[in-house]
Design an enzyme around this catalytic site. Structure first.
Site, PDB file in Angstrom:
ATOM      1  N   CYS A  72      50.205  29.149  21.592  1.00  0.00           N
ATOM      2  CA  CYS A  72      49.146  28.605  22.528  1.00  0.00           C
ATOM      3  C   CYS A  72      47.872  28.141  21.694  1.00  0.00           C
ATOM      4  CB  CYS A  72      48.629  29.584  23.612  1.00  0.00           C
ATOM      5  SG  CYS A  72      47.356  28.947  24.684  1.00  0.00           S
ATOM      6  N   CYS A 191      49.017  20.810  22.223  1.00  0.00           N
ATOM      7  CA  CYS A 191      49.081  21.754  23.521  1.00  0.00           C
ATOM      8  C   CYS A 191      50.504  21.872  23.525  1.00  0.00           C
ATOM      9  CB  CYS A 191      48.427  21.022  24.706  1.00  0.00           C
ATOM     10  SG  CYS A 191      48.680  22.136  26.040  1.00  0.00           S
ATOM     11  N   HIS A 193      52.269  22.627  26.257  1.00  0.00           N
ATOM     12  CA  HIS A 193      52.771  22.157  27.363  1.00  0.00           C
ATOM     13  C   HIS A 193      53.222  20.500  27.180  1.00  0.00           C
ATOM     14  CE1 HIS A 193      50.945  25.427  29.378  1.00  0.00           C
ATOM     15  NE2 HIS A 193      51.484  25.231  30.510  1.00  0.00           N
TER      16      HIS A 193
HETATM   17  N1  DGL Z   1      49.801  25.981  26.203  1.00  0.00           N
HETATM   18  C1  DGL Z   1      48.070  25.964  25.869  1.00  0.00           C
HETATM   19  C2  DGL Z   1      47.857  25.279  24.694  1.00  0.00           C
HETATM   20  O1  DGL Z   1      48.877  24.951  24.075  1.00  0.00           O
HETATM   21  C3  DGL Z   1      47.369  25.188  27.106  1.00  0.00           C
HETATM   22  C4  DGL Z   1      47.642  25.968  28.697  1.00  0.00           C
HETATM   23  C5  DGL Z   1      46.336  26.258  29.137  1.00  0.00           C
HETATM   24  O2  DGL Z   1      45.358  25.509  29.277  1.00  0.00           O
HETATM   25  O3  DGL Z   1      46.398  27.557  29.472  1.00  0.00           O
HETATM   26  O4  DGL Z   1      46.856  24.843  24.582  1.00  0.00           O
END
Ligand code: DGL
Length: 273
Positions: A72, A191, A193
């Site tokens: 993350c 990110c 996602h």
């Molecule tokens: N998956 C998270 C990242 O890589 C972002 C998701 C979130 O905002 O919790 O920053």
């Protein structure tokens, strides 16, 4: 030989990284924890992301994962350094926490010909400026432009990202990034996602721009790390497999996780609080 590699994300995004870990290092056993109950982290303060991430790391250490990857960017940007410097030694020997920003920064400069790189990420990652600081260490000549995309994670988490309504927010941030620097030839998806937006991004971006997701980069870096740290070799299970845990609702997790992981999963609920 019964220990696992822990993989952490605020929610589902880290599953795009876990998928690459399993491709590159199928022999290891993984435990994935998504803090879905408290996601998203992207708009939360440093203190909150640090506190939540630390609780989840403690859960991993208590559950036979001596090596934890923060898959993350937001947690890597806002919590990793403090945890490494202030907390890790209290957990005893042979406990390690790694993030995704350093391994990505180590190679991103190799993708660009113009030396102009763009980055899409959460507010938290952009505000931390972690990528600018890390990339400058490895590629001092690279010019980085950053664009925070606060709507993208909620759209993806709600499976609305492929709908027409999402196009407005995707195009808006593409335009804003390209206005910052018209020489960008490489865009990093900072990110976990965002790989789910790959098709749309390619549709709306000029064809000469290379879009770089980070899962494979982080997986290759983990492989290299494990080769250099033989202390983990004797304690990590080599029988393969993954277990999935969430702080949220398991039914919800199981339904959405396949979007990120590419196959069905069966999760268990935990409370690291
Ligand atoms: N998956 C998270 C990242 O890589 C972002 C998701 C979130 O905002 O919790 O920053």
């Amino acid at each position: 030989m019964n220990q696992s590699i822990g993989v952490f994300d605020s929610g589902y995004g880290g599953l795009t990284v876990l998928k690459e870990f399993v491709n590159v290092l199928p022999q290891y056993h993984y435990k994935y924890l998504g803090d879905n109950m408290r996601a998203p982290y992207g708009t939360r303060s440093f203190e909150t992301v640090y506190a939540y991430t630390l609780q989840c790391i403690e859960w991993f250490f208590k559950n036979d994962c001596p090596l934890v990857i923060l898959a993350c960017n937001t947690a890597s940007a806002k919590a990793l350094r403090s945890i490494q410097q202030q907390n890790l030694s209290a957990f005893g020997e042979n406990k390690r926490v790694l993030g995704v920003i350093r391994p990505t920064s180590e190679v991103i400069g190799n993708f660009t010909k113009s030396g102009h790189v763009g980055l899409f990420a959460t507010n938290g990652t952009v505000q931390s400026n972690s990528y600018a600081l890390e990339i400058a260490k490895f590629f001092p000549d690279v010019q980085l432009s950053q664009e925070a995309c606060p709507m993208w994670v909620p759209l993806i988490e709600n499976n609305e990202h492929l709908e027409q309504g999402a196009d407005y927010f995707i195009q808006k941030h593409i335009n804003q990034l390209l206005q910052k620097d018209q020489s960008i030839d490489t865009i990093l998806l900072a990110c976990t996602h965002y790989p789910l937006l790959m098709d749309k991004l390619k549709q709306f971006l000029p064809g000469n721009i290379c879009v770089v997701p980070q899962g494979k980069i982080v997986a290759d870096s983990l492989k290299d790390y494990l080769e250099r740290h033989s202390n983990f070799f004797g304690i990590l299970s080599q029988n393969g497999g993954c277990e999935f845990y969430t702080t949220g609702e398991t039914q919800d997790f199981n339904e959405k996780a396949s979007l990120f992981y590419g196959q069905q999963v069966a999760s268990r609920q935990v409370s690291p609080l």
